[in-house]
Motif scaffolding. Structure first.
Motif, mmCIF file in Angstrom:
data_model
loop_
_atom_site.group_PDB
_atom_site.id
_atom_site.type_symbol
_atom_site.label_atom_id
_atom_site.label_comp_id
_atom_site.label_asym_id
_atom_site.label_seq_id
_atom_site.Cartn_x
_atom_site.Cartn_y
_atom_site.Cartn_z
ATOM 1 N N SER A 253 -0.730 7.205 -0.452
ATOM 2 C CA SER A 253 -2.014 7.230 0.261
ATOM 3 C C SER A 253 -2.729 5.884 0.173
ATOM 4 N N PHE A 254 -2.560 5.222 -0.963
ATOM 5 C CA PHE A 254 -3.261 3.955 -1.173
ATOM 6 C C PHE A 254 -2.962 2.939 -0.050
ATOM 7 N N PRO A 255 -1.670 2.600 0.196
ATOM 8 C CA PRO A 255 -1.435 1.622 1.281
ATOM 9 C C PRO A 255 -1.834 2.153 2.663
ATOM 10 N N VAL A 256 -1.689 3.469 2.863
ATOM 11 C CA VAL A 256 -2.051 4.035 4.180
ATOM 12 C C VAL A 256 -3.551 3.820 4.429
ATOM 13 N N LEU A 257 -4.361 4.083 3.401
ATOM 14 C CA LEU A 257 -5.813 3.902 3.558
ATOM 15 C C LEU A 257 -6.159 2.436 3.791
ATOM 16 N N ILE A 258 -5.474 1.563 3.059
ATOM 17 C CA ILE A 258 -5.738 0.124 3.247
ATOM 18 C C ILE A 258 -5.434 -0.279 4.697
ATOM 19 N N VAL A 259 -4.290 0.191 5.191
ATOM 20 C CA VAL A 259 -3.904 -0.168 6.566
ATOM 21 C C VAL A 259 -4.918 0.404 7.568
ATOM 22 N N PHE B 211 -8.087 0.882 7.206
ATOM 23 C CA PHE B 211 -9.295 0.056 7.266
ATOM 24 C C PHE B 211 -8.981 -1.345 7.812
ATOM 25 N N GLN B 212 -7.789 -1.818 7.493
ATOM 26 C CA GLN B 212 -7.418 -3.159 7.939
ATOM 27 C C GLN B 212 -7.287 -3.235 9.469
ATOM 28 N N VAL B 213 -6.650 -2.217 10.053
ATOM 29 C CA VAL B 213 -6.434 -2.270 11.512
ATOM 30 C C VAL B 213 -7.587 -1.631 12.282
ATOM 31 N N LYS B 214 -8.613 -1.156 11.531
ATOM 32 C CA LYS B 214 -9.823 -0.585 12.125
ATOM 33 C C LYS B 214 -9.538 0.642 12.979
ATOM 34 N N LEU B 215 -8.749 1.542 12.428
ATOM 35 C CA LEU B 215 -8.527 2.822 13.109
ATOM 36 C C LEU B 215 -9.855 3.584 13.107
ATOM 37 N N PRO B 216 -10.316 4.094 14.252
ATOM 38 C CA PRO B 216 -11.584 4.843 14.269
ATOM 39 C C PRO B 216 -11.415 6.195 13.569
ATOM 40 N N LEU B 217 -11.489 6.151 12.230
ATOM 41 C CA LEU B 217 -11.116 7.306 11.414
ATOM 42 C C LEU B 217 -12.016 8.518 11.665
ATOM 43 N N ARG B 218 -13.326 8.259 11.728
ATOM 44 C CA ARG B 218 -14.253 9.390 11.888
ATOM 45 C C ARG B 218 -13.972 10.115 13.209
ATOM 46 N N HIS B 219 -13.811 9.333 14.253
ATOM 47 C CA HIS B 219 -13.529 9.910 15.562
ATOM 48 C C HIS B 219 -12.190 10.659 15.553
ATOM 49 N N SER B 220 -11.191 10.043 14.922
ATOM 50 C CA SER B 220 -9.858 10.649 14.896
ATOM 51 C C SER B 220 -9.879 11.970 14.125
ATOM 52 N N LEU B 221 -10.623 11.979 13.007
ATOM 53 C CA LEU B 221 -10.691 13.216 12.220
ATOM 54 C C LEU B 221 -11.439 14.303 12.991
ATOM 55 N N PHE B 222 -12.452 13.892 13.735
ATOM 56 C CA PHE B 222 -13.180 14.871 14.541
ATOM 57 C C PHE B 222 -12.252 15.459 15.612
ATOM 58 N N GLU B 223 -11.475 14.595 16.224
ATOM 59 C CA GLU B 223 -10.562 15.049 17.279
ATOM 60 C C GLU B 223 -9.474 15.975 16.739
ATOM 61 N N THR B 224 -9.115 15.776 15.466
ATOM 62 C CA THR B 224 -8.044 16.600 14.890
ATOM 63 C C THR B 224 -8.623 17.689 13.984
ATOM 64 N N PHE C 244 -1.909 16.173 5.284
ATOM 65 C CA PHE C 244 -2.967 15.274 5.723
ATOM 66 C C PHE C 244 -2.454 13.834 5.792
ATOM 67 N N LEU C 245 -1.633 13.464 4.808
ATOM 68 C CA LEU C 245 -1.063 12.113 4.786
ATOM 69 C C LEU C 245 -0.158 11.902 6.008
ATOM 70 N N ILE C 246 0.630 12.930 6.318
ATOM 71 C CA ILE C 246 1.514 12.829 7.488
ATOM 72 C C ILE C 246 0.672 12.673 8.761
ATOM 73 N N LEU C 247 -0.453 13.400 8.810
ATOM 74 C CA LEU C 247 -1.358 13.272 9.959
ATOM 75 C C LEU C 247 -1.872 11.839 10.072
ATOM 76 N N LEU C 248 -2.312 11.265 8.940
ATOM 77 C CA LEU C 248 -2.840 9.896 8.972
ATOM 78 C C LEU C 248 -1.777 8.896 9.425
ATOM 79 N N ILE C 249 -0.558 9.096 8.930
ATOM 80 C CA ILE C 249 0.529 8.185 9.315
ATOM 81 C C ILE C 249 0.788 8.308 10.824
ATOM 82 N N GLY C 250 0.763 9.544 11.317
ATOM 83 C CA GLY C 250 0.962 9.783 12.759
ATOM 84 C C GLY C 250 -0.136 9.128 13.578
#
Lengths: 249, 258
Positions: free
Chosen positions: B47-53, B55-68, B112-118
């Motif tokens: 999870s650690f590198p996934v979270l770093i990536v 934030f690094q690539v600026k994935l709109p996390l809040r929006h993505s979590l709302f959508e899913t 959840f991790l698989i979802l984030l990677i996807g």
């Protein structure tokens, strides 16, 4: 000389209702033709025939000497279709991908594809959006993107199916302006619409369809006062005796 | 249609966007395979590198979590159903145990991790690239029509955001006409599914026509896939990290066993 020749074209829908009834028509190179008619008159069906999207009998349609259905591939390249709903036509995930879709289908080299994409996007003024996602563009920009996609295939005949539907004032101005520029660049323009106000003053010819038949085919000035009997609204300027006024003025 | 959905490509200039799609697929596949069986230590390490990536690539996390969010509700359901036990002798009394809670939270974390990677994958990969990569890999499998399969995958991915958008539109239109007052679930499902399927089929038909009008063929110019030094470095570093994760976890479990 005729660029498009249609001879006794008849089409029945699978439910046996008549789509087109004995249509014969010829359109010359560089002509600006408006095809009008109420809903269900066969306008879109006629458009789709020009692009070979609906199967036809032999020798009914010839475009630049090419015949359907034999030369369907070449005809599709020659006749660019802009569908009514741009959202449904867009297949690319970026503006570049969308415009490159056609040239990629023609199996062109990547260098040539890139060249055509850049040229087409510059023509429609969307070059700065190269990496944008199409769905984030405005309605008018999306329509221009679809036009760029067609231009990238070097289409000489452009068929627009209700090009101004769902567009706001600015979007409509943007698209009409683009269509006029393409006409000036010697493209043959065919616009299908049920609403004449915006385009009729620029057209060389007006065709009216009713129940799959061509019921009028003449210069716009000559038949504009008759359009209301076929369920099409006569432009306000024409009704009030000012003639056909250009919409962009 | 301007509304965004979670599984959309966002154009960008990050290293993830530029990473060769074939390498990206290998990395994601390996990450997912390890995630499926991962325990807490491995999950933390993954999870650690996934979270770093993210934030690094600026994935709109809040929006993505709302959508899913429905998937997240599903995870919550899994967690509760595996944690809470009903006492047969006294059905009003709900039982739970810490081992069950730990076990079910681990399952949810994996999913959840698989979802984030996807999400990261879809965020940074164009459909055309994914198609090209699938075609490239299938090229090595004999008797498989790689172009057809990659085309089908490409179209399927192309359709997902549209289907979600159609579903949202229909749902809103039905809410506006007080569908909430109808309590019969069969009626509600039928009222929702019928127009949804009709619109999907209509749209599919239009897209096919639009594609044909632009001379669509299977035999078209493909994307040129090129791997450079950076791609190889990213692959080696990631795979090494995954190996370290597994080794570390094995060592830790042996130590705790001793």
């Amino acid at each position: 000389m005729s660029q498009i020749k249609i001879k006794q074209l008849t089409y029945q829908f699978p439910d046996q209702s008549i789509g087109l009834d004995d249509i014969s028509l010829s359109i010359t190179k560089g002509e600006f033709v408006v095809i009008a008619g109420p809903n269900g008159s066969g306008k879109t069906t006629l458009c789709r025939h020009l692009n070979g999207l609906i199967p036809v009998k032999k020798n009914c349609i010839a475009i630049n000497g090419l015949k359907l259905p034999k030369d369907v591939g070449k005809i599709r390249q020659l006749v660019g279709m802009v569908f009514q709903n741009a959202d449904h036509q867009i297949v690319g995930q970026t503006v570049y991908d969308e415009v490159a879709f056609g040239p990629e289908n023609l199996k062109l080299s990547r260098k040539e594809i890139d060249h055509r994409v850049v040229q087409s996007l510059k023509t429609v003024g969307l070059f700065e959006y190269l990496e944008r996602r199409p769905h984030t563009l405005s309605g008018g920009e999306k329509r221009k993107l679809v036009i760029a996609g067609v231009l990238a295939m070097n289409s000489k005949i452009l068929v627009f199916d209700e090009p101004f539907s769902n567009l706001d004032y600015l979007g409509t101005k943007m698209v009409l302006d683009q269509i006029l520029k393409l006409h000036q660049a010697e493209h043959t323009i065919i616009i299908v619409t049920h609403e004449l106000e915006k385009t009729i003053a620029y057209a060389d010819r007006l065709l009216i369809l009713e129940k799959g038949k061509i019921v009028r085919d003449d210069q716009p000035d000559a038949i504009i006062h008759e359009v209301e009997q076929f369920g099409i609204r006569e432009p306000y300027s024409s009704k009030t005796g000012q003639g056909l006024v250009k919409w962009l003025n | 249609m301007a509304e965004l959905t979670a599984f959309n490509y966002f154009s960008g200039n990050s290293w993830l966007h530029h990473l060769d799609i074939r390498f990206k697929l290998i990395i994601i596949f390996t990450f997912n395979v390890i995630s499926i069986q991962a325990n807490y230590v491995e999950l933390m390490m993954l999870s650690f590198p996934v979270l770093i990536v993210i934030f690094q690539v600026k994935l709109p996390l809040r929006h993505s979590l709302f959508e899913t969010r429905y998937f997240l509700y599903f995870l919550l359901f899994i967690f509760l159903s595996r944690t809470i036990k009903i006492d047969v002798t006294n059905p009003t009394y709900l039982n739970y145990s810490y081992p069950d809670m730990i076990e079910s939270s681990m399952i949810c974390w994996r999913l959840f991790l698989i979802l984030l990677i996807g999400l990261l994958f879809m965020f940074s990969s164009k459909i055309t690239e994914i198609r090209a990569a699938v075609q490239w890999y299938l090229n090595f499998v004999p008797f498989v029509p790689e172009k057809k399969i990659s085309l089908m995958i490409g179209l399927m991915i192309r359709f997902v955001p549209d289907i979600l958008q159609q579903a949202a539109d229909i749902s809103e239109a039905q809410k506006a006409r007080s569908i909430g007052k109808r309590k019969n679930p069969v009626f509600r499902i039928t009222a929702f599914a019928t127009p949804l399927f009709l619109r999907i089929f209509e749209q599919a038909d239009t897209i096919v026509q639009a594609m044909l009008s632009r001379c669509f063929t299977e035999n078209r110019t493909d994307i040129e896939l090129k791997a450079d030094k950076v791609d190889w470095m990213v692959l080696i570093v990631t795979l090494s990290y995954l190996v370290v994760t597994i080794v570390l976890d094995t060592l830790l479990s042996q130590m705790s066993f001793l």
